[in-house]
Design a protein around this motif. Structure first.
Motif, mmCIF file in Angstrom:
data_model
loop_
_atom_site.group_PDB
_atom_site.id
_atom_site.type_symbol
_atom_site.label_atom_id
_atom_site.label_comp_id
_atom_site.label_asym_id
_atom_site.label_seq_id
_atom_site.Cartn_x
_atom_site.Cartn_y
_atom_site.Cartn_z
ATOM 1 N N ASP A 141 60.081 50.787 35.674
ATOM 2 C CA ASP A 141 59.310 49.858 36.503
ATOM 3 C C ASP A 141 57.951 49.546 35.888
ATOM 4 O O ASP A 141 57.507 48.401 35.887
ATOM 5 N N ILE A 142 57.294 50.560 35.357
ATOM 6 C CA ILE A 142 55.975 50.372 34.736
ATOM 7 C C ILE A 142 56.106 49.526 33.472
ATOM 8 O O ILE A 142 55.341 48.589 33.248
ATOM 9 N N ALA A 143 57.102 49.849 32.652
ATOM 10 C CA ALA A 143 57.307 49.102 31.410
ATOM 11 C C ALA A 143 57.695 47.650 31.696
ATOM 12 O O ALA A 143 57.198 46.728 31.042
ATOM 13 N N LEU A 144 58.555 47.442 32.672
ATOM 14 C CA LEU A 144 58.975 46.088 33.023
ATOM 15 C C LEU A 144 57.810 45.268 33.571
ATOM 16 O O LEU A 144 57.657 44.089 33.232
ATOM 17 N N ASN A 145 56.976 45.882 34.390
ATOM 18 C CA ASN A 145 55.793 45.190 34.913
ATOM 19 C C ASN A 145 54.879 44.744 33.773
ATOM 20 O O ASN A 145 54.381 43.615 33.768
ATOM 21 N N ASP A 146 54.677 45.626 32.809
ATOM 22 C CA ASP A 146 53.841 45.271 31.656
ATOM 23 C C ASP A 146 54.445 44.086 30.903
ATOM 24 O O ASP A 146 53.729 43.152 30.535
ATOM 25 N N ALA A 147 55.752 44.117 30.696
ATOM 26 C CA ALA A 147 56.409 43.027 29.967
ATOM 27 C C ALA A 147 56.309 41.705 30.732
ATOM 28 O O ALA A 147 56.037 40.658 30.135
ATOM 29 N N LEU A 148 56.518 41.764 32.038
ATOM 30 C CA LEU A 148 56.441 40.533 32.836
ATOM 31 C C LEU A 148 55.046 39.926 32.788
ATOM 32 O O LEU A 148 54.902 38.701 32.772
ATOM 33 N N TRP A 149 54.018 40.777 32.733
ATOM 34 C CA TRP A 149 52.649 40.263 32.677
ATOM 35 C C TRP A 149 52.230 39.875 31.263
ATOM 36 O O TRP A 149 51.078 39.544 31.020
ATOM 37 N N LYS A 150 53.162 39.924 30.338
ATOM 38 C CA LYS A 150 52.964 39.300 29.035
ATOM 39 C C LYS A 150 53.722 37.973 28.985
ATOM 40 O O LYS A 150 53.292 37.022 28.350
ATOM 41 N N ILE A 151 54.853 37.911 29.675
ATOM 42 C CA ILE A 151 55.680 36.701 29.671
ATOM 43 C C ILE A 151 55.036 35.586 30.498
ATOM 44 O O ILE A 151 54.946 34.441 30.041
ATOM 45 N N ILE A 152 54.586 35.905 31.699
ATOM 46 C CA ILE A 152 54.040 34.875 32.594
ATOM 47 C C ILE A 152 52.806 34.197 31.988
ATOM 48 O O ILE A 152 52.775 32.969 31.864
ATOM 49 N N PRO A 153 51.783 34.968 31.572
ATOM 50 C CA PRO A 153 50.649 34.276 30.923
ATOM 51 C C PRO A 153 51.042 33.671 29.576
ATOM 52 O O PRO A 153 50.479 32.669 29.159
ATOM 53 N N GLY A 154 52.019 34.294 28.901
ATOM 54 C CA GLY A 154 52.467 33.768 27.613
ATOM 55 C C GLY A 154 52.976 32.352 27.727
ATOM 56 O O GLY A 154 52.683 31.504 26.877
ATOM 57 N N LEU A 155 53.730 32.069 28.764
ATOM 58 C CA LEU A 155 54.222 30.707 28.983
ATOM 59 C C LEU A 155 53.063 29.741 29.204
ATOM 60 O O LEU A 155 53.005 28.667 28.598
ATOM 61 N N PHE A 156 52.128 30.130 30.037
ATOM 62 C CA PHE A 156 50.954 29.299 30.318
ATOM 63 C C PHE A 156 50.161 29.020 29.038
ATOM 64 O O PHE A 156 49.822 27.868 28.736
ATOM 65 N N PHE A 157 49.866 30.075 28.267
ATOM 66 C CA PHE A 157 49.093 29.899 27.037
ATOM 67 C C PHE A 157 49.860 29.083 26.006
ATOM 68 O O PHE A 157 49.264 28.302 25.263
ATOM 69 N N THR A 158 51.179 29.244 25.949
ATOM 70 C CA THR A 158 51.982 28.487 24.987
ATOM 71 C C THR A 158 51.911 26.988 25.273
ATOM 72 O O THR A 158 51.799 26.180 24.347
ATOM 73 N N ILE A 159 51.976 26.631 26.533
ATOM 74 C CA ILE A 159 51.884 25.212 26.898
ATOM 75 C C ILE A 159 50.546 24.636 26.442
ATOM 76 O O ILE A 159 50.497 23.587 25.786
ATOM 77 N N ILE A 160 49.463 25.316 26.757
ATOM 78 C CA ILE A 160 48.128 24.826 26.409
ATOM 79 C C ILE A 160 47.936 24.758 24.896
ATOM 80 O O ILE A 160 47.470 23.748 24.359
ATOM 81 N N ILE A 161 48.308 25.821 24.207
ATOM 82 C CA ILE A 161 48.110 25.875 22.752
ATOM 83 C C ILE A 161 48.992 24.836 22.047
ATOM 84 O O ILE A 161 48.565 24.199 21.081
ATOM 85 N N SER A 162 50.207 24.649 22.527
ATOM 86 C CA SER A 162 51.100 23.647 21.928
ATOM 87 C C SER A 162 50.542 22.244 22.086
ATOM 88 O O SER A 162 50.673 21.415 21.185
ATOM 89 N N ILE A 163 49.930 21.964 23.215
ATOM 90 C CA ILE A 163 49.313 20.651 23.433
ATOM 91 C C ILE A 163 48.100 20.476 22.511
ATOM 92 O O ILE A 163 47.931 19.425 21.879
ATOM 93 N N ILE A 164 47.280 21.509 22.431
ATOM 94 C CA ILE A 164 46.052 21.426 21.615
ATOM 95 C C ILE A 164 46.385 21.267 20.124
ATOM 96 O O ILE A 164 45.760 20.465 19.429
ATOM 97 N N LEU A 165 47.369 22.008 19.624
ATOM 98 C CA LEU A 165 47.681 21.983 18.186
ATOM 99 C C LEU A 165 48.689 20.912 17.782
ATOM 100 O O LEU A 165 48.972 20.757 16.592
ATOM 101 N N ARG A 166 49.221 20.179 18.746
ATOM 102 C CA ARG A 166 50.247 19.169 18.456
ATOM 103 C C ARG A 166 49.704 18.111 17.510
ATOM 104 O O ARG A 166 48.613 17.576 17.688
ATOM 105 N N LYS A 167 50.503 17.816 16.490
ATOM 106 C CA LYS A 167 50.181 16.722 15.557
ATOM 107 C C LYS A 167 51.499 16.197 15.001
ATOM 108 O O LYS A 167 52.179 16.888 14.259
ATOM 109 N N ASN A 168 51.834 14.998 15.394
ATOM 110 C CA ASN A 168 53.085 14.383 14.956
ATOM 111 C C ASN A 168 52.808 13.466 13.763
ATOM 112 O O ASN A 168 51.751 12.864 13.659
ATOM 113 N N PRO A 169 53.825 13.337 12.868
ATOM 114 C CA PRO A 169 53.639 12.399 11.748
ATOM 115 C C PRO A 169 53.566 10.968 12.264
ATOM 116 O O PRO A 169 54.231 10.614 13.237
ATOM 117 N N ASN A 170 52.749 10.153 11.628
ATOM 118 C CA ASN A 170 52.574 8.765 12.075
ATOM 119 C C ASN A 170 53.744 7.899 11.736
ATOM 120 O O ASN A 170 54.387 7.783 10.877
#
Length: 170
Positions: A141-170
């Protein structure tokens, strides 16, 4: 496939290993290292995701990054971090049952000290259910809680970072 995810594997693996090291280190200083390890996860997760996506963009994808590529690389990075952290913390708590007992007693103590305010906010039934769940807690339970609290913010941060670093070829 390796070219696509090589930076995610590296930085996700490093972040997972650092999470395990942080949990071990904090366990020497605090009876319940779980809360501070979550704070450490909030710091290391976005750093690992940023570095994985940035390295993919610069060194594997010739300076370009679509939102989907950023999301894919970030997903692999934070999931790998979460899985490594989950397995590592679970094994530590299995190998050192006294540490698990310490964490459990600390959580019970915090709950007992906060009983009045918890009951006032959520009611006696919720307090009793929480108390029962802590009493029945196992190392997983302790290990799973730790993992879940890496996944949930990870998704949020991935969305933001992907938007910020996005650069498509022209």
């Amino acid at each position: 496939m390796y070219r696509f995810f090589s930076s995610a594997y590296k930085f996700g693996g490093i972040a997972g290993a650092l999470s395990i090291i942080a949990f071990l280190t904090l366990s020497f200083f605090y009876p319940d290292p779980t809360n501070l390890n979550l704070v450490f996860g909030y710091v290391i997760t976005p750093v690992a995701i940023f570095l994985a996506i940035k390295f993919f963009k610069e060194y594997s994808n010739t300076g370009y990054l679509s939102f989907a590529e950023g999301m894919s690389v970030g997903f692999v990075a934070y999931m790998l971090e979460a899985i490594i952290s989950l397995v590592g913390i679970w094994l530590i708590l299995l190998i050192h049952p006294d540490l698990f007992d310490q964490v459990k007693l600390s959580k019970l103590s915090v709950l007992a000290n906060s009983k009045e305010s918890i009951v006032a906010q959520v009611g006696e039934n919720s307090f009793d259910m929480t108390l029962e769940s802590i009493k029945n807690m196992i190392p997983w339970d302790i290990a799973l809680n730790d993992a879940l609290w890496k996944i949930i913010p990870g998704l949020f941060f991935t969305i933001i970072i992907s938007i910020i670093l996005r650069k498509n070829p022209n």
